[in-house]
Design an enzyme around this catalytic site. Sequence first.
Site, mmCIF file in Angstrom:
data_model
loop_
_atom_site.group_PDB
_atom_site.id
_atom_site.type_symbol
_atom_site.label_atom_id
_atom_site.label_comp_id
_atom_site.label_asym_id
_atom_site.label_seq_id
_atom_site.Cartn_x
_atom_site.Cartn_y
_atom_site.Cartn_z
ATOM 1 N N ASN A 1 -34.422 10.308 116.147
ATOM 2 C CA ASN A 1 -33.542 11.009 117.086
ATOM 3 C C ASN A 1 -32.339 11.499 116.287
ATOM 4 O O ASN A 1 -31.451 10.716 115.953
ATOM 5 C CB ASN A 1 -33.124 10.021 118.191
ATOM 6 C CG ASN A 1 -32.097 10.610 119.138
ATOM 7 O OD1 ASN A 1 -31.784 11.809 119.073
ATOM 8 N ND2 ASN A 1 -31.555 9.772 120.012
ATOM 9 N N TRP A 2 -32.356 12.785 115.972
ATOM 10 C CA TRP A 2 -31.315 13.327 115.093
ATOM 11 C C TRP A 2 -29.988 13.502 115.823
ATOM 12 O O TRP A 2 -28.981 13.808 115.197
ATOM 13 C CB TRP A 2 -31.777 14.668 114.494
ATOM 14 C CG TRP A 2 -32.945 14.558 113.548
ATOM 15 C CD1 TRP A 2 -33.586 13.389 113.175
ATOM 16 C CD2 TRP A 2 -33.607 15.614 112.845
ATOM 17 N NE1 TRP A 2 -34.595 13.668 112.291
ATOM 18 C CE2 TRP A 2 -34.638 15.028 112.068
ATOM 19 C CE3 TRP A 2 -33.430 17.000 112.804
ATOM 20 C CZ2 TRP A 2 -35.488 15.793 111.253
ATOM 21 C CZ3 TRP A 2 -34.282 17.769 111.999
ATOM 22 C CH2 TRP A 2 -35.289 17.162 111.235
ATOM 23 N N LYS A 3 -29.984 13.356 117.131
ATOM 24 C CA LYS A 3 -28.772 13.523 117.950
ATOM 25 C C LYS A 3 -28.075 14.840 117.581
ATOM 26 O O LYS A 3 -28.741 15.806 117.228
ATOM 27 C CB LYS A 3 -27.862 12.301 117.788
ATOM 28 C CG LYS A 3 -28.609 10.991 118.091
ATOM 29 C CD LYS A 3 -27.719 9.810 118.278
ATOM 30 C CE LYS A 3 -28.581 8.580 118.568
ATOM 31 N NZ LYS A 3 -27.793 7.376 118.808
ATOM 32 N N HIS B 1 -31.760 9.091 127.541
ATOM 33 C CA HIS B 1 -31.081 8.343 126.479
ATOM 34 C C HIS B 1 -29.758 7.794 127.010
ATOM 35 O O HIS B 1 -29.098 8.442 127.820
ATOM 36 C CB HIS B 1 -30.832 9.254 125.273
ATOM 37 C CG HIS B 1 -30.375 8.489 124.071
ATOM 38 N ND1 HIS B 1 -29.070 8.097 123.912
ATOM 39 C CD2 HIS B 1 -31.050 7.999 123.004
ATOM 40 C CE1 HIS B 1 -28.969 7.401 122.786
ATOM 41 N NE2 HIS B 1 -30.170 7.336 122.216
ATOM 42 N N GLU C 1 -26.934 7.679 125.816
ATOM 43 C CA GLU C 1 -25.775 8.567 125.635
ATOM 44 C C GLU C 1 -25.716 9.605 126.746
ATOM 45 O O GLU C 1 -24.642 10.057 127.142
ATOM 46 C CB GLU C 1 -25.827 9.199 124.236
ATOM 47 C CG GLU C 1 -25.425 8.185 123.169
ATOM 48 C CD GLU C 1 -26.108 8.336 121.833
ATOM 49 O OE1 GLU C 1 -26.629 9.421 121.519
ATOM 50 O OE2 GLU C 1 -26.123 7.327 121.083
ATOM 51 N N GLU D 1 -33.794 0.544 124.506
ATOM 52 C CA GLU D 1 -32.664 0.651 123.596
ATOM 53 C C GLU D 1 -31.466 -0.068 124.199
ATOM 54 O O GLU D 1 -30.735 0.516 125.013
ATOM 55 C CB GLU D 1 -32.296 2.118 123.363
ATOM 56 C CG GLU D 1 -33.414 2.943 122.760
ATOM 57 C CD GLU D 1 -32.876 4.154 122.025
ATOM 58 O OE1 GLU D 1 -33.150 4.267 120.828
ATOM 59 O OE2 GLU D 1 -32.167 4.974 122.644
ATOM 60 N N GLY E 1 -26.258 2.496 117.267
ATOM 61 C CA GLY E 1 -25.225 3.006 116.369
ATOM 62 C C GLY E 1 -24.180 1.973 115.995
ATOM 63 O O GLY E 1 -23.140 2.311 115.431
ATOM 64 N N SER F 1 -30.136 0.633 115.967
ATOM 65 C CA SER F 1 -29.845 0.167 114.608
ATOM 66 C C SER F 1 -31.088 -0.256 113.818
ATOM 67 O O SER F 1 -31.028 -1.158 112.989
ATOM 68 C CB SER F 1 -28.808 -0.971 114.632
ATOM 69 O OG SER F 1 -27.592 -0.499 115.193
ATOM 70 N N GLY G 1 -32.045 6.390 115.218
ATOM 71 C CA GLY G 1 -30.962 7.365 115.142
ATOM 72 C C GLY G 1 -30.500 7.533 113.707
ATOM 73 O O GLY G 1 -31.093 8.266 112.920
ATOM 74 N N GLY G 2 -29.452 6.804 113.341
ATOM 75 C CA GLY G 2 -28.802 6.949 112.032
ATOM 76 C C GLY G 2 -29.760 6.969 110.849
ATOM 77 O O GLY G 2 -29.641 7.814 109.957
HETATM 78 P P1 PGA Z 1 -29.332 4.189 116.067
HETATM 79 O O1 PGA Z 1 -29.673 5.081 117.358
HETATM 80 O O2 PGA Z 1 -30.619 3.956 115.332
HETATM 81 O O3 PGA Z 1 -28.353 5.004 115.281
HETATM 82 O O4 PGA Z 1 -28.739 2.910 116.571
HETATM 83 C C1 PGA Z 1 -30.853 4.862 118.091
HETATM 84 C C2 PGA Z 1 -30.916 5.809 119.273
HETATM 85 O O5 PGA Z 1 -29.902 6.040 119.914
HETATM 86 O O6 PGA Z 1 -31.996 6.338 119.615
#
Ligand code: PGA
Length: 251
Positions: free
Chosen positions: A9-11, A95, A97, A167, A173, A213, A234-235
């Site tokens: 997930n490149w956000k 998600h 977010e 999640e 994050g 994470s 994500g990251g």
């Molecule tokens: P993260 O994000 O790996 O940076 O914690 C995961 C996500 O939000 O899908």
Amino acid sequence: MRRLLIAGNWKMNMKLDSAKALAQGLKDAAADVSEVDIAVCPPSVYVQPICEILKGSNIGVGAQNAYFEKAGAYTGEIEMAMLTDVGCQYVILGHSERRHILGESSEFINLKVRAALAAGLCPIVCIGELLKEREAGVTSDVNRRQLDGSFSGVSADEMKKCVIAYEPVWAIGTGKVATPEQAQEVHADVRAWLTDRYGADVADVVRIQYGGSVKGGNAKEILSKPDVDGALVGGASLKVDAFMEIINNVR
Ligand code: PGA
């Protein structure tokens, strides 16, 4: 046997040049990976160029959101069929977010899940509790409420085509990953929800990803749990080496 799905997930990260370079780098580095499914989810504006780079490869492409209505007067929105039109196969929906920053409800997410299925996309539907909810002992209630709302009206055949991403919001994050045991406990509860609602034949095939994470160093332990069928990353999905480390450690 459920195949693992490792999705990046490149956000809202990167500019076009680095997004294309990442896609090309992954395409080359993952060319011989056949044991797990792989997908990347770029920002909407980059979905088409990334689809072009990854066409014919073993890496699928997903969007991070889309709208539920069919084409029309919806300024600023993107239709599900526009995603399939450019070669996209997945769409992340719900998600945390979007639930917490953009205020999306499970009812709203449900409209999108159904629209995604109708358009032939595979929805990756995210659920997860806040830290205060975990501490209050309502993790299962929160996740089941999000499942009930997000999958309302979804048939058994449609459910088989969905992916669920658990999640925990406190792990996204933050570098604070759930323990494999914490993940397995919730994943087993999600699988039990699937069994209650759709029966064992559906529950057996639906993939439940863990997200929060995930990185090369912790992926194997978490994904070795019986009900953890992949990761939403994500990251650690923003660099070829970091994403490939996860894939190579779990394949
Ligand atoms: P993260 O994000 O790996 O940076 O914690 C995961 C996500 O939000 O899908």
